[in-house]
Write an enzyme that holds these catalytic residues in place. Structure first.
Site, PDB file in Angstrom:
ATOM      1  N   HIS A 176      -3.993  -1.974  -3.637  1.00 31.14           N
ATOM      2  CA  HIS A 176      -4.924  -2.469  -4.655  1.00 31.14           C
ATOM      3  C   HIS A 176      -4.269  -2.243  -6.007  1.00 31.14           C
ATOM      4  CE1 HIS A 176      -8.806  -3.668  -6.355  1.00 31.14           C
ATOM      5  NE2 HIS A 176      -8.488  -2.823  -7.327  1.00 31.14           N
ATOM      6  N   CYS A 177      -4.116  -3.319  -6.769  1.00 32.66           N
ATOM      7  CA  CYS A 177      -3.375  -3.256  -8.030  1.00 32.66           C
ATOM      8  C   CYS A 177      -4.337  -3.100  -9.208  1.00 32.66           C
ATOM      9  CB  CYS A 177      -2.540  -4.527  -8.200  1.00 32.66           C
ATOM     10  SG  CYS A 177      -1.583  -4.551  -9.732  1.00 32.66           S
TER      11      CYS A 177
END
Length: 377
Positions: free
Chosen positions: A107-108
């Site tokens: 998850h960025c």
């Protein structure tokens, strides 16, 4: 180490601010003074590609498993109680996006989105265009600095105080962005292209190597194999006993990461055909529920026990939540040698007692740092 922001919207605001400030500030105050019209158009085209790829990386869904998906017999069966669907191989439930993500990489925080199967090409193009644009800009800025320095003692009417000030500001900022984003792209290329791994799978490999280093992996993967292939007993029992009795067995001799085919196939599986790598809307060639695997993965009932172990799905020790208990945890080891008793301090790694969902690597990263909801693993 994973970056966590108190205000999640800063994850988009900071990159957008830097792209706008460096890209357009440099153009207005510096580049417009000496670039030709065609060169300025090329520069702005690169800036536009940054915005397009960034937008797509943010708003493209990383991939959702089909509701009717059924795992094959060759996969671990992992059911998500929240999404009420079986997770395909390489999929995980993201605690922030609140969905299962196909081939989840991480998850960025900089896109407010997961990087997964469907938007990984957009994410890579975003990194590429940032690096290409900042490298091109740095080349132009260094050339301009050299020119201004070489004529510093001459009287010329084109000298601009604002240009010199902005060169002093933009050059180190541009170099900083270039270096940091290049390191991220390098990590993605190393994992996905050279080894066919997502960042989560790279973390998983570290965990597997740690288990092997502690001499705890071989017995676990044999247990998993016997659970999946009980028909191999008793024919393979002697081979199993012989393997377990060995003083040392190389990890590569009995474990296999199945998605590492070869670098060219790896990158094409992730990005699509090479002639579409820079096309803004190109997608991966598959839907993300199954992936090409190397030849070591395919099971042969007539093969050796080591080859059978290599046919296990990833991770080879299974999607377990708890590890086996390890005695009292004392750091004192007593050895009797040559009639003498030797007492020595034996270092204990606290991670030895942790299961898969709690284990952390040398950077302090556990599964949750990549966005994975460990309660649903």
């Amino acid at each position: 180490m994973a970056i966590k922001l108190k205000n999640r919207w800063l994850g988009v605001a900071i990159p957008a601010f830097l792209v706008a400030l460096i890209g357009y500030g440099s153009h207005y105050f510096i580049l417009s003074n000496f670039l030709s019209w065609n060169e300025q158009i090329f520069y702005q085209t690169c800036q536009t590609m940054i915005w397009v790829s960034y937008y797509l990386a943010i708003y493209t869904n990383p991939g959702i498993p089909p509701k009717d998906f059924k795992p094959s017999a060759e996969e671990w069966h992992n059911y998500c109680k929240k999404c009420r669907v079986y997770k395909p191989e390489r999929a995980h439930h993201c605690k922030t996006c609140n969905q299962c993500v196909l081939a989840m990489d991480h998850h960025c925080p900089w896109t407010l989105n997961c990087v997964g199967h469907s938007n990984f090409p957009h994410f890579m193009r975003f990194l590429f265009w940032v690096i290409f644009s900042t490298a091109y800009l740095l080349f132009l800025l260094i050339g301009r600095i050299y020119l201004l320095w070489s004529i510093r003692h001459t009287a010329f009417h084109h000298r601009s105080t604002s240009e010199i000030i902005f060169i002093c500001i933009m050059t180190p900022m541009d170099a900083f962005v270039l270096l940091t984003v290049s390191s991220l792209l390098g990590r993605c290329i190393y994992n996905q292209c050279l080894h066919g791994m997502t960042q989560i799978e790279s973390w998983e490999m570290d965990r597997i190597q740690s288990l092997h280093y502690k001499n705890r992996l071989l017995a676990q993967v044999i247990d998993r194999l016997v659970e999946r292939r009980p028909e191999i007993l008793p024919a393979k029992q002697h081979e199993i006993n012989k393997l377990l009795s060995k003083r040392y067995v190389n990890q590569e001799d009995f474990t296999n990461f199945p998605y590492d085919v070869n670098p060219w196939t790896n990158i094409n599986n992730a990005m699509g055909p090479w002639y579409l790598w820079l096309w803004p809307w190109s997608k991966p060639p598959t839907i993300g529920t199954s992936f090409a695997k190397n030849e070591l993965f395919f099971y042969d009932p007539n093969s050796s026990i080591e080859d059978m172990l290599m046919s296990l799905p990833w991770p080879p020790d299974g999607l377990t939540h708890h590890s086996r208990a390890l005695g009292s945890g004392s750091s004192i080891e007593t050895i009797v040698s040559g009639g003498e008793q030797v007492i020595r301090d034996k270092s204990v790694d606290l991670r030895d007692r942790l299961g898969r969902n709690s284990w952390y690597n040398d950077w302090g990263e556990d599964l949750s740092d990549f966005g994975v909801d460990t309660e649903l693993e």
